[in-house]
Design an enzyme around this catalytic site. Structure first.
Site, PDB file in Angstrom:
ATOM      1  N   LYS A   1      88.745 -29.969 -31.000  1.00 40.18           N
ATOM      2  CA  LYS A   1      88.551 -28.728 -31.804  1.00 40.18           C
ATOM      3  C   LYS A   1      87.113 -28.345 -32.022  1.00 40.18           C
ATOM      4  O   LYS A   1      86.608 -29.139 -32.805  1.00 40.18           O
ATOM      5  CB  LYS A   1      89.386 -28.232 -32.818  1.00 40.18           C
ATOM      6  CG  LYS A   1      90.058 -26.794 -32.809  1.00 40.18           C
ATOM      7  CD  LYS A   1      91.027 -26.532 -33.681  1.00 40.18           C
ATOM      8  CE  LYS A   1      91.684 -25.246 -33.891  1.00 40.18           C
ATOM      9  NZ  LYS A   1      92.758 -24.938 -34.924  1.00 40.18           N
TER      10      LYS A   1
HETATM   11  O1  G3P Z   1      94.345 -22.124 -35.975  1.00 40.30           O
HETATM   12  C1  G3P Z   1      93.795 -21.261 -36.911  1.00 40.30           C
HETATM   13  C2  G3P Z   1      94.692 -20.928 -37.886  1.00 40.30           C
HETATM   14  O2  G3P Z   1      95.016 -21.941 -38.618  1.00 40.30           O
HETATM   15  C3  G3P Z   1      93.762 -19.962 -38.792  1.00 40.30           C
HETATM   16  O3  G3P Z   1      94.566 -19.074 -39.373  1.00 40.30           O
HETATM   17  O4  G3P Z   1      95.770 -17.674 -41.043  1.00 40.30           O
HETATM   18  O5  G3P Z   1      93.558 -18.990 -41.587  1.00 40.30           O
HETATM   19  O6  G3P Z   1      93.433 -16.935 -40.066  1.00 40.30           O
HETATM   20  P1  G3P Z   1      94.470 -17.956 -40.792  1.00 40.30           P
END
Ligand code: G3P
Length: 217
Positions: free
Chosen positions: A83
């Site tokens: 990633k």
């Molecule tokens: O994979 C990306 C994800 O984990 C981000 O989510 O809720 O932190 O925007 P969030």
């Protein structure tokens, strides 16, 4: 649409693998920090649970550092997907891994132009963060649609991995927009099968069945 689970919690991954609905796992530095685990150990353990794609994110911000870290991560298991942040350095590193046949997930994507560059760099997956766009009153689902149109226009092979999913509605939006994958937090995955009318209807069926006094076996 494929479902990846978005977590570094091994217990949740084990539990959800049993549902048969999972097609992969994504992690990121914040999720690893939340797990309280050693990064390399937890990625190794997750890769031991499944041969599905497991995204593991570099911490470096320069191309050379990303390549060094990414090659270490890719060495953990064949199903590790490296990633990389969607920056010019990350896109250079993406091109390097593409040439080496190592799968990549270019993350923190917030615009169609960024997604266009990720595809041109040969990313395996691009992760548009729809929840974080919604957080600032933009329409994350519109970005998914724009990327889908652009990728279809040019037959790009990069797969759209809808991320920053916060709700069942986001999963629906991703599917309607034609995302190839949605990476979904464990709690949201568990809610996808739930509907109050299903619960109420089942309770009524069971009550009426019991009134018949019959049994099937
Ligand atoms: O994979 C990306 C994800 O984990 C981000 O989510 O809720 O932190 O925007 P969030």
């Amino acid at each position: 649409m494929k479902f990846f689970v978005d977590t570094a919690d091994v217990g949740d991954i084990k539990d959800l693998l049993d549902t048969g609905f999972l097609d992969g796992v994504t992690t990121n530095p914040s999720l690893v920090a939340k797990s309280g685990r050693d990064f390399l150990e937890v990625i190794t353990e997750i890769c031991g649970l499944t041969d599905m794609p497991v995204s593991a994110e570099v911490s470096a911000v320069d191309t050379e550092g990303m390549i060094l870290e990414g090659e270490r991560l890719a060495g953990i298991a064949e199903n590790v997907v490296v990633k990389l942040p969607l920056t010019l350095d990350g896109l250079r590193a993406c091109r390097h891994f593409r040439q080496k046949g190592i799968r990549t997930n270019v993350t923190l994507c917030f615009s169609a132009n960024q997604a266009l560059l990720a595809a041109k760099a040969g990313a395996t997956y691009v992760s548009p963060f729809i929840g974080r766009l919604d957080d600032i009153n933009l329409e994350g689902s519109h970005l998914l649609g724009d990327i889908r149109t652009i990728y279809n226009n040019y037959d790009f092979e990069t797969r759209i991995l809808a991320a920053s999913i916060r709700s069942a509605n986001h999963v629906t939006q991703a599917a309607l927009a034609g995302a190839d994958v949605a990476t979904v937090p464990p709690g949201v995955i568990r809610k996808l099968a739930e509907h109050p009318l299903t619960q109420n209807g089942l309770a009524q069926f069971l009550s009426d069945w019991q009134d018949t006094g019959q049994s099937i076996v």
